[in-house]
Scaffold this motif. Sequence first.
Motif, short mmCIF file in Angstrom:
data_model
loop_
_atom_site.label_atom_id
_atom_site.label_comp_id
_atom_site.label_asym_id
_atom_site.label_seq_id
_atom_site.Cartn_x
_atom_site.Cartn_y
_atom_site.Cartn_z
N LEU A 39 0.83 -1.21 0.00
CA LEU A 39 0.00 0.00 0.00
C LEU A 39 0.86 1.26 0.00
N VAL A 40 1.93 1.23 0.80
CA VAL A 40 2.84 2.38 0.83
C VAL A 40 3.51 2.55 -0.54
N ASP A 41 3.89 1.42 -1.14
CA ASP A 41 4.49 1.47 -2.48
C ASP A 41 3.51 2.05 -3.51
N LEU A 42 2.25 1.76 -3.34
CA LEU A 42 1.22 2.28 -4.24
C LEU A 42 0.99 3.77 -4.02
N ALA A 43 0.99 4.20 -2.77
CA ALA A 43 0.71 5.61 -2.44
C ALA A 43 1.89 6.53 -2.76
N ALA A 44 3.11 6.03 -2.64
CA ALA A 44 4.30 6.88 -2.79
C ALA A 44 4.36 7.62 -4.12
N PRO A 45 4.19 6.95 -5.26
CA PRO A 45 4.28 7.69 -6.52
C PRO A 45 3.12 8.66 -6.73
N LEU A 46 1.95 8.33 -6.19
CA LEU A 46 0.80 9.23 -6.31
C LEU A 46 1.04 10.53 -5.56
N ARG A 52 4.78 17.25 -7.05
CA ARG A 52 5.40 17.92 -8.20
C ARG A 52 4.41 18.86 -8.88
N GLU A 53 3.17 18.40 -9.07
CA GLU A 53 2.16 19.24 -9.71
C GLU A 53 1.89 20.51 -8.90
N ASN A 54 1.84 20.37 -7.59
CA ASN A 54 1.59 21.55 -6.75
C ASN A 54 2.80 22.48 -6.71
N GLN A 55 4.01 21.92 -6.81
CA GLN A 55 5.20 22.77 -6.90
C GLN A 55 5.13 23.63 -8.17
N VAL A 56 4.77 22.98 -9.28
CA VAL A 56 4.65 23.71 -10.55
C VAL A 56 3.54 24.76 -10.43
N ARG A 104 3.44 22.27 0.86
CA ARG A 104 4.07 21.96 2.15
C ARG A 104 3.44 20.73 2.79
N ARG A 105 2.12 20.64 2.73
CA ARG A 105 1.43 19.46 3.29
C ARG A 105 1.82 18.19 2.54
N LEU A 106 1.87 18.28 1.22
CA LEU A 106 2.24 17.11 0.42
C LEU A 106 3.69 16.70 0.66
N GLU A 107 4.56 17.68 0.87
CA GLU A 107 5.96 17.36 1.20
C GLU A 107 6.02 16.59 2.52
N GLY A 108 5.21 17.02 3.49
CA GLY A 108 5.15 16.30 4.77
C GLY A 108 4.65 14.87 4.58
N LYS A 109 3.62 14.70 3.75
CA LYS A 109 3.10 13.35 3.49
C LYS A 109 4.13 12.51 2.74
N ARG A 110 4.84 13.13 1.81
CA ARG A 110 5.86 12.41 1.05
C ARG A 110 6.97 11.91 1.98
#
Length: 192
Positions: A39-46, A52-56, A104-110
Amino acid sequence: MEIDPMRSAHRAEGTTDNYAVFMDRLETAIVTLREKHALVDLAAPLVAELYRENQVGHQGWVDRRRDVEAAIDEYRGNTTGYELLADLLQDATTLERTFEERTRRLEGKRRMIEDRHKDLDASLMDLEQSKAKLDLSRMLTQDRSALSRTMSQDGRARGTAVTGGIDAELESAREAVFLAEALVEVKGHRAQ
């Protein structure tokens, strides 16, 4: 004090049943962790893609805000034009902050997912090692039990009348060695 080799052999066989129970528990834990790992492997690339999209998106709104600020500085028209540019500046600033916070939130989740992945890897390795140690311990116990039974049967076949008390003493010494090895093995597994 004479130790009954059949009782020790029976104890060793009973221990094998406990080994099976522990092996089942370890295997269940390994399967569960592998499922979580998947599950973690599945969530990581998403999550990485959303990051990346939010950074852009964030950088896009930073650029738009700067463009609007430059346009306001250069604008020499009427007040309606200033008001429109001020509204655009406010919208750009709001969306820049929104994307910045989301990024910032997505970076924390990543990072959390990366840490979780490392933790699961370490736990799986520990469980696999424990399973291997337990399997080795079970084989040693079975070998000792078989040796004890063989020695016991061999002693009965030769008869104690021929050799006198020496066989009983040897058997007692073998049982003591068997028990000492089992104790060292148990203490060694607890220390690890």
